[in-house]
Design a protein around this motif. Structure first.
Motif, PDB file in Angstrom:
ATOM      1  N   ALA A  50       0.817  -1.213   0.000  1.00 64.34           N
ATOM      2  CA  ALA A  50       0.000   0.000   0.000  1.00 64.34           C
ATOM      3  C   ALA A  50       0.856   1.272   0.000  1.00 64.34           C
ATOM      4  CB  ALA A  50      -0.920   0.009   1.221  1.00 64.34           C
ATOM      5  N   TRP A  51       0.341   2.297  -0.654  1.00 67.67           N
ATOM      6  CA  TRP A  51       0.945   3.636  -0.626  1.00 67.67           C
ATOM      7  C   TRP A  51       0.282   4.402   0.510  1.00 67.67           C
ATOM      8  CZ3 TRP A  51       4.632   6.807  -2.247  1.00 67.67           C
ATOM      9  CH2 TRP A  51       4.439   8.186  -2.141  1.00 67.67           C
ATOM     10  N   ILE A  52       1.091   4.946   1.391  1.00 68.18           N
ATOM     11  CA  ILE A  52       0.590   5.759   2.488  1.00 68.18           C
ATOM     12  C   ILE A  52       1.265   7.115   2.341  1.00 68.18           C
ATOM     13  CG2 ILE A  52       0.286   5.932   4.991  1.00 68.18           C
ATOM     14  CD1 ILE A  52      -0.846   3.309   3.745  1.00 68.18           C
ATOM     15  N   GLY A  53       0.492   8.137   1.967  1.00 65.65           N
ATOM     16  CA  GLY A  53       1.077   9.442   1.714  1.00 65.65           C
ATOM     17  C   GLY A  53       0.392  10.557   2.480  1.00 65.65           C
ATOM     18  N   TYR A  54       1.188  11.486   2.941  1.00 69.86           N
ATOM     19  CA  TYR A  54       0.664  12.644   3.665  1.00 69.86           C
ATOM     20  C   TYR A  54       0.056  13.625   2.662  1.00 69.86           C
ATOM     21  CZ  TYR A  54       0.422  16.723   6.681  1.00 69.86           C
ATOM     22  OH  TYR A  54      -0.027  17.808   7.385  1.00 69.86           O
ATOM     23  N   GLY A  55      -1.217  13.956   2.846  1.00 75.95           N
ATOM     24  CA  GLY A  55      -1.883  14.913   1.949  1.00 75.95           C
ATOM     25  C   GLY A  55      -1.840  14.429   0.514  1.00 75.95           C
ATOM     26  N   ASN A  56      -1.390  15.307  -0.366  1.00 73.49           N
ATOM     27  CA  ASN A  56      -1.292  14.944  -1.782  1.00 73.49           C
ATOM     28  C   ASN A  56       0.156  14.634  -2.174  1.00 73.49           C
ATOM     29  OD1 ASN A  56      -0.147  17.457  -1.798  1.00 73.49           O
ATOM     30  ND2 ASN A  56      -1.664  18.406  -3.131  1.00 73.49           N
ATOM     31  N   GLU A  57       0.953  14.269  -1.191  1.00 70.96           N
ATOM     32  CA  GLU A  57       2.357  13.955  -1.398  1.00 70.96           C
ATOM     33  C   GLU A  57       2.537  12.832  -2.422  1.00 70.96           C
ATOM     34  OE1 GLU A  57       5.718  12.650   1.723  1.00 70.96           O
ATOM     35  OE2 GLU A  57       3.922  11.404   1.747  1.00 70.96           O
ATOM     36  N   THR A  58       3.453  13.046  -3.351  1.00 75.66           N
ATOM     37  CA  THR A  58       3.750  11.994  -4.323  1.00 75.66           C
ATOM     38  C   THR A  58       5.250  11.686  -4.378  1.00 75.66           C
ATOM     39  OG1 THR A  58       3.819  13.627  -6.115  1.00 75.66           O
ATOM     40  CG2 THR A  58       1.726  12.456  -5.779  1.00 75.66           C
ATOM     41  N   ASP A  59       6.033  12.247  -3.451  1.00 76.01           N
ATOM     42  CA  ASP A  59       7.457  11.914  -3.401  1.00 76.01           C
ATOM     43  C   ASP A  59       7.602  10.422  -3.151  1.00 76.01           C
ATOM     44  OD1 ASP A  59       8.079  14.573  -3.726  1.00 76.01           O
ATOM     45  OD2 ASP A  59       8.519  14.942  -1.606  1.00 76.01           O
ATOM     46  N   GLY A  60       8.378   9.766  -3.982  1.00 79.22           N
ATOM     47  CA  GLY A  60       8.582   8.331  -3.839  1.00 79.22           C
ATOM     48  C   GLY A  60       7.536   7.477  -4.540  1.00 79.22           C
ATOM     49  N   LEU A  61       6.567   8.109  -5.205  1.00 79.09           N
ATOM     50  CA  LEU A  61       5.499   7.357  -5.867  1.00 79.09           C
ATOM     51  C   LEU A  61       6.051   6.460  -6.979  1.00 79.09           C
ATOM     52  CD1 LEU A  61       2.367   7.092  -5.733  1.00 79.09           C
ATOM     53  CD2 LEU A  61       2.292   8.667  -7.659  1.00 79.09           C
ATOM     54  N   SER A  62       6.977   6.964  -7.770  1.00 75.68           N
ATOM     55  CA  SER A  62       7.559   6.155  -8.856  1.00 75.68           C
ATOM     56  C   SER A  62       8.238   4.906  -8.313  1.00 75.68           C
ATOM     57  CB  SER A  62       8.577   6.970  -9.659  1.00 75.68           C
ATOM     58  OG  SER A  62       7.927   7.948 -10.411  1.00 75.68           O
ATOM     59  N   GLU A  63       9.006   5.076  -7.230  1.00 76.97           N
ATOM     60  CA  GLU A  63       9.691   3.932  -6.630  1.00 76.97           C
ATOM     61  C   GLU A  63       8.673   2.927  -6.091  1.00 76.97           C
ATOM     62  OE1 GLU A  63      10.499   7.179  -5.986  1.00 76.97           O
ATOM     63  OE2 GLU A  63      12.282   7.150  -7.256  1.00 76.97           O
ATOM     64  N   TRP A  64       7.609   3.437  -5.460  1.00 78.98           N
ATOM     65  CA  TRP A  64       6.562   2.552  -4.940  1.00 78.98           C
ATOM     66  C   TRP A  64       5.926   1.758  -6.077  1.00 78.98           C
ATOM     67  CZ3 TRP A  64       1.079   3.428  -5.646  1.00 78.98           C
ATOM     68  CH2 TRP A  64       0.284   2.463  -5.022  1.00 78.98           C
ATOM     69  N   LEU A  65       5.600   2.428  -7.178  1.00 76.15           N
ATOM     70  CA  LEU A  65       4.971   1.734  -8.310  1.00 76.15           C
ATOM     71  C   LEU A  65       5.899   0.673  -8.892  1.00 76.15           C
ATOM     72  CD1 LEU A  65       3.168   4.789  -9.916  1.00 76.15           C
ATOM     73  CD2 LEU A  65       2.060   2.764  -8.920  1.00 76.15           C
ATOM     74  N   LYS A  66       7.202   0.932  -8.900  1.00 78.73           N
ATOM     75  CA  LYS A  66       8.160  -0.081  -9.358  1.00 78.73           C
ATOM     76  C   LYS A  66       8.117  -1.305  -8.444  1.00 78.73           C
ATOM     77  CE  LYS A  66      11.322   3.209 -11.438  1.00 78.73           C
ATOM     78  NZ  LYS A  66      12.585   3.946 -11.270  1.00 78.73           N
ATOM     79  N   LYS A  67       8.019  -1.069  -7.125  1.00 78.76           N
ATOM     80  CA  LYS A  67       7.962  -2.181  -6.174  1.00 78.76           C
ATOM     81  C   LYS A  67       6.689  -3.008  -6.353  1.00 78.76           C
ATOM     82  CE  LYS A  67      10.763   0.020  -2.644  1.00 78.76           C
ATOM     83  NZ  LYS A  67      10.744   0.700  -1.331  1.00 78.76           N
ATOM     84  N   THR A  68       5.596  -2.356  -6.736  1.00 73.83           N
ATOM     85  CA  THR A  68       4.354  -3.114  -6.945  1.00 73.83           C
ATOM     86  C   THR A  68       4.415  -3.931  -8.225  1.00 73.83           C
ATOM     87  OG1 THR A  68       3.211  -1.370  -8.200  1.00 73.83           O
ATOM     88  CG2 THR A  68       2.948  -1.335  -5.782  1.00 73.83           C
ATOM     89  N   GLY A  69       5.351  -3.581  -9.123  1.00 71.29           N
ATOM     90  CA  GLY A  69       5.480  -4.308 -10.393  1.00 71.29           C
ATOM     91  C   GLY A  69       4.677  -3.710 -11.523  1.00 71.29           C
ATOM     92  N   TYR A  70       4.063  -2.561 -11.297  1.00 72.05           N
ATOM     93  CA  TYR A  70       3.219  -1.968 -12.336  1.00 72.05           C
ATOM     94  C   TYR A  70       3.860  -0.774 -13.022  1.00 72.05           C
ATOM     95  CZ  TYR A  70      -0.075  -5.299 -10.784  1.00 72.05           C
ATOM     96  OH  TYR A  70      -0.652  -6.504 -10.489  1.00 72.05           O
ATOM     97  N   LYS A  71       5.139  -0.571 -12.782  1.00 69.75           N
ATOM     98  CA  LYS A  71       5.895   0.448 -13.506  1.00 69.75           C
ATOM     99  C   LYS A  71       7.237  -0.161 -13.861  1.00 69.75           C
ATOM    100  CE  LYS A  71       8.092   4.916 -13.077  1.00 69.75           C
ATOM    101  NZ  LYS A  71       7.558   5.942 -13.904  1.00 69.75           N
ATOM    102  N   ALA A  72       7.658   0.049 -15.087  1.00 65.08           N
ATOM    103  CA  ALA A  72       8.939  -0.510 -15.545  1.00 65.08           C
ATOM    104  C   ALA A  72      10.079   0.137 -14.783  1.00 65.08           C
ATOM    105  CB  ALA A  72       9.098  -0.272 -17.038  1.00 65.08           C
ATOM    106  N   GLU A  73      11.119  -0.658 -14.568  1.00 69.98           N
ATOM    107  CA  GLU A  73      12.329  -0.155 -13.878  1.00 69.98           C
ATOM    108  C   GLU A  73      13.010   0.913 -14.686  1.00 69.98           C
ATOM    109  OE1 GLU A  73      13.535  -0.994 -10.830  1.00 69.98           O
ATOM    110  OE2 GLU A  73      11.818  -2.253 -10.504  1.00 69.98           O
TER     111      GLU A  73
END
Length: 192
Positions: free
Chosen positions: A169-192
């Motif tokens: 799960a992504w847990i973000g403060y407010g509308n924070e998206t810092d680290g979102l790309s890395e999180w999506l890579k870990k889920t397997g739904y974004k290419a490395e």
């Protein structure tokens, strides 16, 4: 000569085996390429919407906003009071609509704000009504300081017929998206 042929055959076997393993690994890594993704979210103040849009811009997929028939008040305190009452009563608000083509999706990212330590009642309604049987569900949670609390646990328990990847799960403060790309890579739904 027989010895040279045996060595050549062994080398050829090693090369072919490595190629097969590499092809299999590449196939496994690209299994998500053919999966259809839905990004469903409820957003009262816009934070969860912004994260949903950021996820879509990173991985594609279709957006679906979960909208209750009766909107929450515009004033923050009135909304938190109403939400607390609804959560305590297990209330599930009626929704304006559900995705018409939910059966086409393999993976559903579901976003909710953390309200009183759990998911918003509209998200609970969505989980009960959307028909997510057999789908992979990946939560993303926005909060104002409470972090995840019971949001992911409650989403998992309410979505009994789907596979909730709560540990991703992504847990973000407010509308924070810092680290979102890395999180999506870990889920397997974004290419490395």
């Amino acid at each position: 000569m027989k010895k040279i042929l045996k060595i050549a055959a062994a080398l050829l076997f090693c090369v072919l085996s490595t190629g097969t393993a590499t092809a299999q690994t590449a196939k496994e890594e690209n299994m998500t390429d053919n999966q259809k993704i839905l990004i469903a979210y409820y957003s009262w103040g816009g934070n969860t919407r912004q994260v949903a849009q950021a996820i879509q811009s990173e991985i594609g997929g279709d957006l679906f906003e979960i909208i209750p028939v009766n909107a929450y008040p515009e004033e923050y305190r009135a909304t938190t009071t109403q939400a607390k009452k609804e959560i305590n009563e297990g209330y599930r608000p009626a929704l304006k609509s559900l995705p018409d083509n939910i059966n086409e999706y393999d993976v559903v990212f579901i976003g909710s704000p953390n309200w009183w330590g759990t998911i918003a009642p509209a998200v609970s309604s969505f989980l009960e009504q959307a028909g997510l049987n057999g789908k992979t569900v990946i939560p993303f949670i926005t909060h104002g300081g409470g972090r995840a609390q019971n949001t992911v646990k409650d989403m998992t328990s309410q979505c009994t017929s789907c596979q909730v990847k709560g540990d991703e799960a992504w847990i973000g403060y407010g509308n924070e998206t810092d680290g979102l790309s890395e999180w999506l890579k870990k889920t397997g739904y974004k290419a490395e």
